[in-house]
Design an enzyme around this catalytic site. Structure first.
Site, PDB file in Angstrom:
ATOM      1  N   TYR A   1       0.868  -1.188   0.000  1.00  0.00           N
ATOM      2  CA  TYR A   1       0.000   0.000   0.000  1.00  0.00           C
ATOM      3  C   TYR A   1       0.902   1.234   0.000  1.00  0.00           C
ATOM      4  O   TYR A   1       1.803   1.356   0.835  1.00  0.00           O
ATOM      5  CB  TYR A   1      -0.923   0.032   1.228  1.00  0.00           C
ATOM      6  CG  TYR A   1      -1.724   1.310   1.269  1.00  0.00           C
ATOM      7  CD1 TYR A   1      -2.851   1.471   0.453  1.00  0.00           C
ATOM      8  CD2 TYR A   1      -1.334   2.390   2.059  1.00  0.00           C
ATOM      9  CE1 TYR A   1      -3.565   2.656   0.442  1.00  0.00           C
ATOM     10  CE2 TYR A   1      -2.040   3.575   2.058  1.00  0.00           C
ATOM     11  CZ  TYR A   1      -3.156   3.710   1.250  1.00  0.00           C
ATOM     12  OH  TYR A   1      -3.843   4.884   1.229  1.00  0.00           O
TER      13      TYR A   1
ATOM     14  N   LYS B   1       3.178  10.383   7.993  1.00  0.00           N
ATOM     15  CA  LYS B   1       2.397   9.944   9.146  1.00  0.00           C
ATOM     16  C   LYS B   1       2.933  10.479  10.491  1.00  0.00           C
ATOM     17  O   LYS B   1       2.553  11.558  10.893  1.00  0.00           O
ATOM     18  CB  LYS B   1       2.247   8.431   9.117  1.00  0.00           C
ATOM     19  CG  LYS B   1       1.299   8.005   7.976  1.00  0.00           C
ATOM     20  CD  LYS B   1       0.753   6.613   8.136  1.00  0.00           C
ATOM     21  CE  LYS B   1      -0.498   6.433   7.296  1.00  0.00           C
ATOM     22  NZ  LYS B   1      -0.302   5.632   6.073  1.00  0.00           N
TER      23      LYS B   1
HETATM   24  C1  LIG Z   1      -0.591   5.974   4.682  1.00  0.00           C
HETATM   25  C2  LIG Z   1       0.450   5.564   3.725  1.00  0.00           C
HETATM   26  C3  LIG Z   1       0.661   6.296   2.536  1.00  0.00           C
HETATM   27  C4  LIG Z   1      -0.197   7.467   2.133  1.00  0.00           C
HETATM   28  O1  LIG Z   1      -0.096   8.540   3.014  1.00  0.00           O
HETATM   29  P1  LIG Z   1      -1.252   9.663   3.026  1.00  0.00           P
HETATM   30  O2  LIG Z   1      -0.717  10.702   3.934  1.00  0.00           O
HETATM   31  O3  LIG Z   1      -2.478   8.969   3.536  1.00  0.00           O
HETATM   32  O4  LIG Z   1      -1.436  10.115   1.628  1.00  0.00           O
HETATM   33  C5  LIG Z   1       1.677   5.872   1.699  1.00  0.00           C
HETATM   34  N1  LIG Z   1       2.449   4.807   2.003  1.00  0.00           N
HETATM   35  C6  LIG Z   1       2.278   4.092   3.130  1.00  0.00           C
HETATM   36  C7  LIG Z   1       3.189   2.937   3.430  1.00  0.00           C
HETATM   37  C8  LIG Z   1       1.264   4.438   4.027  1.00  0.00           C
HETATM   38  O5  LIG Z   1       1.082   3.705   5.132  1.00  0.00           O
END
Ligand SMILES: *Cc1c(COP(=O)(O)O)cnc(C)c1O
Length: 424
Positions: free
Chosen positions: A137, A277
């Site tokens: 993801y 994050k």
């Molecule tokens: C959450 C996440 C994203 C996307 O980040 P957003 O701030 O939600 O756009 C990309 N890669 C990984 C591994 C993630 O966990």
């Protein structure tokens, strides 16, 4: 507004993540403090999710509040085209020191950071395809959707619009702590899988710009933990074939897995790294794409520039969050939470409804045999005073690092109860 009015107006106007407009069920929150969410109806819940990996220091943190407040007095925002400022400079210096990667692009979300990483790789190599593994993801925008898992991801909704990349098989799981499993049952490194990686990369190398993976932990694609040996092999293959290695550390970065970065489990340095994050401690949306000086030099002018690039409020709170991490015994905290999760979740391994239980760092996962009824799991968790957000067959938690042992125990009790009870 009272909770009922909020719920009604929310339903009338708002979309929530991965939901229909008008879907019911969002719980109004009135405040958050430490590891607790206070709902508008007065209930108080221990947060098992860190607001999707982000709030590692807990909510309403005095240091982080002060960083935002102080920056607000100077400026909330100025454009980054042709201007710069101390919060961005300080943050970039700190990120470089932490990662060993010299060049920093400040993006406004994780998905954008991965888009930028892909652009970097394409501009750097002049090639257009990527190799990744199934079960990944990397975000929700178009470029990154194309490297998310092609089956569990959203490819079926947008096929024809998405570029076609190269997918190796999902890495075998089994890394990390297996609560309830007999000791010494650690999964060996699968030689056949290493050979599969060799073969896939060799076959497609001529058209590939980069290999992109989440290091060691596949997050929203399945909450699976794979052996660092596979990541080490991808590094070797990238070197052998002249490809870049992109590490998407957006979920794994900043201590969550027990190491500062997922790559540290493998002793590997990527050419390009995405972080997000937890970077701002859950305060504001900001992410970053870092790369080596060599990659930056080969790229030259990088064609990306968000309006809110380098936002000073977000940069200031990110710098404060990373400084706080540096000062705190996060390694001990994460180890302690890992032990608490492993202890509390061991009971779940005996349930016939449970397929697997796994823990790595401050991440605890119960994988069920069948997809869970999300509102029902949430009701059971809330009856235990805990906030969880399961998906598919996964009931999981990644609590803030400051979560105390009793609160970790409450989280695991809620997870066990939610996966043990017969379906209602
Ligand atoms: C959450 C996440 C994203 C996307 O980040 P957003 O701030 O939600 O756009 C990309 N890669 C990984 C591994 C993630 O966990």
């Amino acid at each position: 507004m009272d909770a009922e009015t909020l719920r009604d107006l929310d339903r009338r106007h708002l979309w929530h993540p991965y939901a229909a407009a008008g879907a019911a069920g969002a719980h109004p929150v009135a405040g958050a403090d430490g590891v607790r969410l206070r709902l508008a109806d007065g209930r108080v819940l221990v947060d098992g999710m860190s607001s999707w990996w982000a709030a590692i220091h807990g909510y309403n943190h005095p240091r982080l509040n002060e960083a935002v407040r102080a920056q607000l007095g100077d400026m909330a925002h100025v454009m980054f085209g042709g201007l710069t400022h101390e919060p961005a400079v300080r943050l970039a210096r700190r990120l470089s020191a932490m990662t060993g990667l010299d060049k920093v692009f400040l993006a406004d979300s994780g998905s954008v950071a991965v888009e930028v990483a892909i652009k970097m790789a394409v501009q750097c190599t002049g090639r257009g395809r990527l190799l990744t593994v199934r079960g990944g993801y990397h975000g929700d925008t178009f470029g990154v959707m194309a490297v998310c898992d092609p089956v569990n991801g959203m490819h079926h909704l947008f096929s024809g619009v998405l570029p076609r990349h190269v997918f190796a098989d999902r890495p075998p799981g089994g890394y990390g702590v297996r609560p309830g499993a007999p000791a010494g049952e650690e999964a060996p490194v699968d030689q056949a899988y290493l050979a599969h990686l060799d073969e896939m990369v060799a076959r497609h190398a001529a058209e590939l710009a980069a290999i992109i993976v989440e290091p060691v932990v596949q997050g929203a694609g399945g909450m699976r933990f794979y052996h660092p040996a596979y990541l080490r092999r991808l590094r070797e293959l990238a070197d052998r074939h002249g490809l870049l290695l992109i590490a998407d550390e957006i979920a794994t970065g900043f201590g969550r897995t027990g190491e500062m970065f997922g790559c540290d489990h493998a002793g590997v340095r990527p050419d390009i790294m995405c972080v997000g994050k937890a970077m701002t401690g859950g305060y504001l949306t900001m992410a970053a794409t870092l790369c080596t000086a060599e990659v930056a030099e080969r790229i030259g002018v990088l064609m990306h520039g968000p309006t809110y690039m380098g936002n000073p409020l977000a940069a200031a709170v990110a710098e404060a969050s990373l400084a706080l991490l540096d000062e705190r015994p996060w390694r001990e905290d994460v180890k302690r939470i890992e032990a608490g999760l492993a202890d509390g979740l061991a009971r779940a391994a005996r349930s016939p409804r449970v397929a697997d239980v796994r823990v790595l760092g401050a991440i605890g996962v119960i994988e069920t045999e069948h997809p869970v009824d999300v509102p029902r799991v949430q009701d059971i968790a809330m009856a235990h005073g805990v906030w969880l957000r399961p998906f598919g067959r996964l009931v999981y938690a990644m609590p803030p690092y400051v979560t105390g042992d009793q609160d970790v125990a409450a989280i695991t009790a809620a997870m066990v109860a939610a996966t043990a009870a017969p379906r209602g």
